[in-house]
Design a protein around this motif. Structure first.
Motif, PDB file in Angstrom:
ATOM      1  N   ALA A  51       0.797  -1.227   0.000  1.00 29.80           N
ATOM      2  CA  ALA A  51       0.000   0.000   0.000  1.00 29.80           C
ATOM      3  C   ALA A  51       0.830   1.279   0.000  1.00 29.80           C
ATOM      4  O   ALA A  51       0.352   2.320  -0.448  1.00 29.80           O
ATOM      5  CB  ALA A  51      -0.929   0.003   1.209  1.00 29.80           C
ATOM      6  N   GLN A  52       2.058   1.217   0.479  1.00 25.97           N
ATOM      7  CA  GLN A  52       2.856   2.426   0.652  1.00 25.97           C
ATOM      8  C   GLN A  52       2.959   3.317  -0.584  1.00 25.97           C
ATOM      9  O   GLN A  52       2.885   4.537  -0.452  1.00 25.97           O
ATOM     10  CB  GLN A  52       4.241   2.094   1.197  1.00 25.97           C
ATOM     11  CG  GLN A  52       4.203   1.833   2.681  1.00 25.97           C
ATOM     12  CD  GLN A  52       5.544   1.483   3.267  1.00 25.97           C
ATOM     13  OE1 GLN A  52       6.449   1.048   2.563  1.00 25.97           O
ATOM     14  NE2 GLN A  52       5.681   1.661   4.557  1.00 25.97           N
ATOM     15  N   PRO A  53       3.099   2.780  -1.780  1.00 27.87           N
ATOM     16  CA  PRO A  53       3.176   3.681  -2.935  1.00 27.87           C
ATOM     17  C   PRO A  53       1.852   4.414  -3.223  1.00 27.87           C
ATOM     18  O   PRO A  53       1.850   5.419  -3.927  1.00 27.87           O
ATOM     19  CB  PRO A  53       3.525   2.759  -4.100  1.00 27.87           C
ATOM     20  CG  PRO A  53       4.049   1.513  -3.488  1.00 27.87           C
ATOM     21  CD  PRO A  53       3.389   1.402  -2.155  1.00 27.87           C
ATOM     22  N   TYR A  54       0.748   3.908  -2.695  1.00 31.87           N
ATOM     23  CA  TYR A  54      -0.572   4.435  -3.035  1.00 31.87           C
ATOM     24  C   TYR A  54      -1.257   5.204  -1.914  1.00 31.87           C
ATOM     25  O   TYR A  54      -2.159   5.990  -2.167  1.00 31.87           O
ATOM     26  CB  TYR A  54      -1.495   3.285  -3.463  1.00 31.87           C
ATOM     27  CG  TYR A  54      -0.876   2.410  -4.520  1.00 31.87           C
ATOM     28  CD1 TYR A  54      -0.800   2.835  -5.836  1.00 31.87           C
ATOM     29  CD2 TYR A  54      -0.328   1.172  -4.192  1.00 31.87           C
ATOM     30  CE1 TYR A  54      -0.205   2.046  -6.816  1.00 31.87           C
ATOM     31  CE2 TYR A  54       0.256   0.374  -5.162  1.00 31.87           C
ATOM     32  CZ  TYR A  54       0.317   0.809  -6.463  1.00 31.87           C
ATOM     33  OH  TYR A  54       0.908   0.035  -7.420  1.00 31.87           O
ATOM     34  N   ILE A  55      -0.866   4.936  -0.679  1.00 30.13           N
ATOM     35  CA  ILE A  55      -1.522   5.545   0.477  1.00 30.13           C
ATOM     36  C   ILE A  55      -0.489   6.371   1.248  1.00 30.13           C
ATOM     37  O   ILE A  55       0.590   5.863   1.561  1.00 30.13           O
ATOM     38  CB  ILE A  55      -2.138   4.462   1.391  1.00 30.13           C
ATOM     39  CG1 ILE A  55      -3.189   3.666   0.610  1.00 30.13           C
ATOM     40  CG2 ILE A  55      -2.748   5.071   2.645  1.00 30.13           C
ATOM     41  CD1 ILE A  55      -3.746   2.482   1.346  1.00 30.13           C
ATOM     42  N   PRO A  56      -0.816   7.620   1.556  1.00 31.27           N
ATOM     43  CA  PRO A  56       0.134   8.461   2.291  1.00 31.27           C
ATOM     44  C   PRO A  56       0.558   7.827   3.620  1.00 31.27           C
ATOM     45  O   PRO A  56      -0.249   7.188   4.307  1.00 31.27           O
ATOM     46  CB  PRO A  56      -0.645   9.757   2.541  1.00 31.27           C
ATOM     47  CG  PRO A  56      -1.723   9.762   1.518  1.00 31.27           C
ATOM     48  CD  PRO A  56      -2.061   8.320   1.261  1.00 31.27           C
ATOM     49  N   LYS A  57       1.822   8.029   3.963  1.00 26.94           N
ATOM     50  CA  LYS A  57       2.376   7.462   5.193  1.00 26.94           C
ATOM     51  C   LYS A  57       1.557   7.891   6.415  1.00 26.94           C
ATOM     52  O   LYS A  57       1.311   7.095   7.306  1.00 26.94           O
ATOM     53  CB  LYS A  57       3.829   7.897   5.360  1.00 26.94           C
ATOM     54  CG  LYS A  57       4.514   7.301   6.552  1.00 26.94           C
ATOM     55  CD  LYS A  57       5.968   7.687   6.627  1.00 26.94           C
ATOM     56  CE  LYS A  57       6.611   7.023   7.830  1.00 26.94           C
ATOM     57  NZ  LYS A  57       8.036   7.281   7.887  1.00 26.94           N
ATOM     58  N   LYS A  58       1.108   9.146   6.423  1.00 28.67           N
ATOM     59  CA  LYS A  58       0.315   9.646   7.546  1.00 28.67           C
ATOM     60  C   LYS A  58      -0.974   8.843   7.702  1.00 28.67           C
ATOM     61  O   LYS A  58      -1.375   8.511   8.817  1.00 28.67           O
ATOM     62  CB  LYS A  58      -0.002  11.125   7.344  1.00 28.67           C
ATOM     63  CG  LYS A  58      -0.785  11.725   8.481  1.00 28.67           C
ATOM     64  CD  LYS A  58      -1.081  13.190   8.262  1.00 28.67           C
ATOM     65  CE  LYS A  58      -1.897  13.705   9.439  1.00 28.67           C
ATOM     66  NZ  LYS A  58      -2.366  15.052   9.235  1.00 28.67           N
ATOM     67  N   THR A  59      -1.618   8.507   6.598  1.00 26.86           N
ATOM     68  CA  THR A  59      -2.859   7.729   6.646  1.00 26.86           C
ATOM     69  C   THR A  59      -2.589   6.337   7.206  1.00 26.86           C
ATOM     70  O   THR A  59      -3.363   5.830   8.026  1.00 26.86           O
ATOM     71  CB  THR A  59      -3.485   7.634   5.241  1.00 26.86           C
ATOM     72  OG1 THR A  59      -3.749   8.954   4.768  1.00 26.86           O
ATOM     73  CG2 THR A  59      -4.774   6.826   5.257  1.00 26.86           C
ATOM     74  N   ILE A  60      -1.500   5.725   6.790  1.00 26.66           N
ATOM     75  CA  ILE A  60      -1.133   4.400   7.307  1.00 26.66           C
ATOM     76  C   ILE A  60      -0.879   4.473   8.814  1.00 26.66           C
ATOM     77  O   ILE A  60      -1.374   3.651   9.585  1.00 26.66           O
ATOM     78  CB  ILE A  60       0.082   3.833   6.554  1.00 26.66           C
ATOM     79  CG1 ILE A  60      -0.303   3.524   5.098  1.00 26.66           C
ATOM     80  CG2 ILE A  60       0.630   2.583   7.254  1.00 26.66           C
ATOM     81  CD1 ILE A  60       0.850   3.120   4.209  1.00 26.66           C
TER      82      ILE A  60
END
Length: 70
Positions: A51-60
């Motif tokens: 998911a990291q390439p698609y979802i911002p780190k803050k959201t994760i």
């Protein structure tokens, strides 16, 4: 919730209603994806890597924090 150092499986998370609600709230489109069933055997760590390439780190990070609280 104990995320087992991110080694918990997606299936374990989805089988626990409060954790499933977190995913449904944050990622409703993913929850309806046809491949969701196949992801049940993946660990949270593996899903985050994908998911990291698609979802911002803050959201994760916010999602992990919320999961730890349920």
């Amino acid at each position: 919730m104990n995320l087992k150092n991110n080694k918990i499986t997606v299936g374990e998370l989805l089988d626990y209603a409060p954790a499933k609600a977190v995913f449904q709230k944050r990622f409703p489109m993913v929850m309806r994806h046809p491949m969701m069933g196949a992801a049940r055997t993946m660990t949270l760590e593996q899903v985050m890597a994908v998911a990291q390439p698609y979802i911002p780190k803050k959201t994760i990070e916010e999602t992990l924090s919320e999961l730890r609280k349920v």
